[in-house]
Write a protein that holds these residues in place. Structure first.
Motif, mmCIF file in Angstrom:
data_model
loop_
_atom_site.group_PDB
_atom_site.id
_atom_site.type_symbol
_atom_site.label_atom_id
_atom_site.label_comp_id
_atom_site.label_asym_id
_atom_site.label_seq_id
_atom_site.Cartn_x
_atom_site.Cartn_y
_atom_site.Cartn_z
ATOM 1 N N ASP A 2 36.484 82.529 41.969
ATOM 2 C CA ASP A 2 35.470 82.484 40.925
ATOM 3 C C ASP A 2 35.826 83.441 39.790
ATOM 4 O O ASP A 2 35.857 84.653 39.976
ATOM 5 C CB ASP A 2 34.099 82.860 41.507
ATOM 6 C CG ASP A 2 33.693 81.939 42.640
ATOM 7 O OD1 ASP A 2 33.379 80.777 42.361
ATOM 8 O OD2 ASP A 2 33.713 82.393 43.799
ATOM 9 N N GLY A 3 36.123 82.874 38.629
ATOM 10 C CA GLY A 3 36.454 83.699 37.478
ATOM 11 C C GLY A 3 37.937 83.781 37.183
ATOM 12 O O GLY A 3 38.316 84.061 36.054
ATOM 13 N N THR A 4 38.785 83.551 38.185
ATOM 14 C CA THR A 4 40.232 83.552 37.973
ATOM 15 C C THR A 4 40.778 82.134 37.996
ATOM 16 O O THR A 4 41.473 81.702 37.072
ATOM 17 C CB THR A 4 40.955 84.389 39.052
ATOM 18 O OG1 THR A 4 40.417 85.708 39.067
ATOM 19 C CG2 THR A 4 42.440 84.476 38.757
ATOM 20 N N VAL A 6 38.603 79.302 38.750
ATOM 21 C CA VAL A 6 37.547 78.447 38.199
ATOM 22 C C VAL A 6 36.470 79.291 37.532
ATOM 23 O O VAL A 6 36.190 80.415 37.958
ATOM 24 C CB VAL A 6 36.917 77.553 39.296
ATOM 25 C CG1 VAL A 6 37.891 76.490 39.746
ATOM 26 C CG2 VAL A 6 36.456 78.388 40.484
ATOM 27 N N ASP A 7 35.855 78.731 36.499
ATOM 28 C CA ASP A 7 34.841 79.446 35.714
ATOM 29 C C ASP A 7 33.460 79.179 36.299
ATOM 30 O O ASP A 7 32.593 78.575 35.656
ATOM 31 C CB ASP A 7 34.910 79.003 34.250
ATOM 32 C CG ASP A 7 34.052 79.878 33.351
ATOM 33 O OD1 ASP A 7 33.550 80.914 33.833
ATOM 34 O OD2 ASP A 7 33.870 79.519 32.175
ATOM 35 N N GLU A 9 31.442 81.696 37.629
ATOM 36 C CA GLU A 9 30.539 82.849 37.603
ATOM 37 C C GLU A 9 29.196 82.510 36.950
ATOM 38 O O GLU A 9 28.142 82.938 37.450
ATOM 39 C CB GLU A 9 31.201 84.041 36.905
ATOM 40 C CG GLU A 9 32.378 84.657 37.666
ATOM 41 C CD GLU A 9 31.990 85.311 38.978
ATOM 42 O OE1 GLU A 9 30.787 85.299 39.349
ATOM 43 O OE2 GLU A 9 32.894 85.823 39.662
ATOM 44 N N ARG A 79 39.908 77.508 34.997
ATOM 45 C CA ARG A 79 40.219 78.477 33.948
ATOM 46 C C ARG A 79 41.529 78.087 33.258
ATOM 47 O O ARG A 79 42.436 77.515 33.891
ATOM 48 C CB ARG A 79 40.349 79.885 34.554
ATOM 49 C CG ARG A 79 39.049 80.440 35.123
ATOM 50 C CD ARG A 79 38.096 80.891 34.034
ATOM 51 N NE ARG A 79 38.688 82.010 33.305
ATOM 52 C CZ ARG A 79 38.548 82.231 31.996
ATOM 53 N NH1 ARG A 79 37.873 81.389 31.252
ATOM 54 N NH2 ARG A 79 39.104 83.273 31.434
ATOM 55 N N PRO A 80 41.670 78.416 31.966
ATOM 56 C CA PRO A 80 42.889 78.050 31.221
ATOM 57 C C PRO A 80 44.159 78.580 31.893
ATOM 58 O O PRO A 80 44.263 79.770 32.199
ATOM 59 C CB PRO A 80 42.669 78.721 29.858
ATOM 60 C CG PRO A 80 41.189 78.817 29.710
ATOM 61 C CD PRO A 80 40.674 79.086 31.093
ATOM 62 N N ALA A 82 45.337 78.201 34.862
ATOM 63 C CA ALA A 82 45.347 78.486 36.298
ATOM 64 C C ALA A 82 46.045 77.385 37.098
ATOM 65 O O ALA A 82 46.926 77.666 37.917
ATOM 66 C CB ALA A 82 43.914 78.671 36.802
ATOM 67 N N ASP A 157 40.014 88.981 38.544
ATOM 68 C CA ASP A 157 39.178 89.032 37.339
ATOM 69 C C ASP A 157 38.030 90.025 37.458
ATOM 70 O O ASP A 157 37.295 90.231 36.490
ATOM 71 C CB ASP A 157 38.588 87.642 37.051
ATOM 72 C CG ASP A 157 37.504 87.277 38.049
ATOM 73 O OD1 ASP A 157 36.336 87.205 37.646
ATOM 74 O OD2 ASP A 157 37.821 87.075 39.224
ATOM 75 N N HIS A 177 37.502 88.341 32.503
ATOM 76 C CA HIS A 177 36.745 87.156 32.099
ATOM 77 C C HIS A 177 35.306 87.558 31.769
ATOM 78 O O HIS A 177 34.973 87.784 30.621
ATOM 79 C CB HIS A 177 36.812 86.103 33.203
ATOM 80 C CG HIS A 177 36.019 84.877 32.923
ATOM 81 N ND1 HIS A 177 35.908 84.334 31.668
ATOM 82 C CD2 HIS A 177 35.263 84.070 33.735
ATOM 83 C CE1 HIS A 177 35.136 83.264 31.708
ATOM 84 N NE2 HIS A 177 34.739 83.099 32.945
ATOM 85 N N THR A 192 44.862 86.110 29.468
ATOM 86 C CA THR A 192 44.669 84.756 29.959
ATOM 87 C C THR A 192 45.868 84.342 30.807
ATOM 88 O O THR A 192 46.934 84.960 30.717
ATOM 89 C CB THR A 192 44.520 83.767 28.776
ATOM 90 O OG1 THR A 192 44.366 82.432 29.274
ATOM 91 C CG2 THR A 192 45.729 83.826 27.859
#
Length: 217
Positions: A2-4, A6-7, A9, A79-80, A82, A157, A177, A192
């Motif tokens: 979560d956060g690294t 996939v977004d 959070e 996430r961009p 990843a 993250d 993030h 990023t």
């Protein structure tokens, strides 16, 4: 994860807010930030302090289910960079582990949607006795991979995740993030993962290992 990777959070924050408010309490963005990267039981205890009259494990299960429903409804926001970095790692034969404080079943759900066999090992929050910021999750992942933790790179993250990676003695790269990671001792900070590949990881790993070797002299 979560956060690294996939977004998600914001999904967790919305679930926390809805749960606290359902018991007549209030939950601020600043309070939610304190839970980023934390173990779910630890987070549940904090939510109990905010007025949620449920058992800790009940809170974990409820939040997890709410986020899983949100993912089913809105999709998985990667996430961009990843997925692209994971593809490069796999193409070059680098072993990978997902170390997350989300429950294993949620991690498996998300991994199944990546579109390729991205991880050799998954360590979920319910797979360890002591969650991040303890080193245990990373040490367990390295053991499962069959590698020395000192020969690994961790991408994190959150402050708690970064502390866990550093305590384990992995080369720790912060990818900020939701919260800032400056001043927490990360071996490197990348804004990023977009445009990053295996060569970048190799370069960073070699640099940090060289610095550590010099410091040990």
């Amino acid at each position: 994860m979560d956060g690294t990777l996939v977004d998600t959070e914001p999904y967790w924050m919305d679930a926390e807010t809805d749960l606290v408010e359902s018991f007549g309490g209030t939950w601020s963005h600043e309070q939610a930030l304190q839970l980023v990267g934390s173990g779910l039981i630890d987070s549940a205890i904090i939510l109990q302090g905010a007025g949620v009259r449920m058992g800790a494990q009940e809170i974990v299960d409820e939040l997890t289910e709410r986020v899983r429903v949100r993912l089913q409804q809105d999709g998985v926001p990667f996430r961009p960079g990843a997925r692209e970095l994971l593809q490069d790692l796999r193409a070059q034969g680098v072993r990978t582990a997902l170390v997350t404080m989300s429950l294993r079943r949620m991690a498996e759900d998300i991994v199944s949607l990546i579109g390729f066999d991205a991880f050799d090992v998954i360590v979920g929050g319910d797979d360890v006795e002591r969650p991040k910021p303890f080193a245990d999750p990373y040490l367990q992942a390295a053991e499962a991979l069959g590698v020395d933790i000192a020969d690994t790179v961790a991408l994190e993250d959150s402050p708690t995740g970064l502390q866990a990676a550093l305590s384990a003695r992995a080369v720790a790269i912060g990818i900020p993030h939701i919260v800032e990671l400056d001043g927490l001792g990360a071996d490197a900070i990348w804004g990023t993962l977009a445009g990053r590949g295996v060569d970048d990881l190799v370069t960073e790993f070699a640099r940090v290992r060289s610095l550590r070797a010099e410091a040990a002299l």
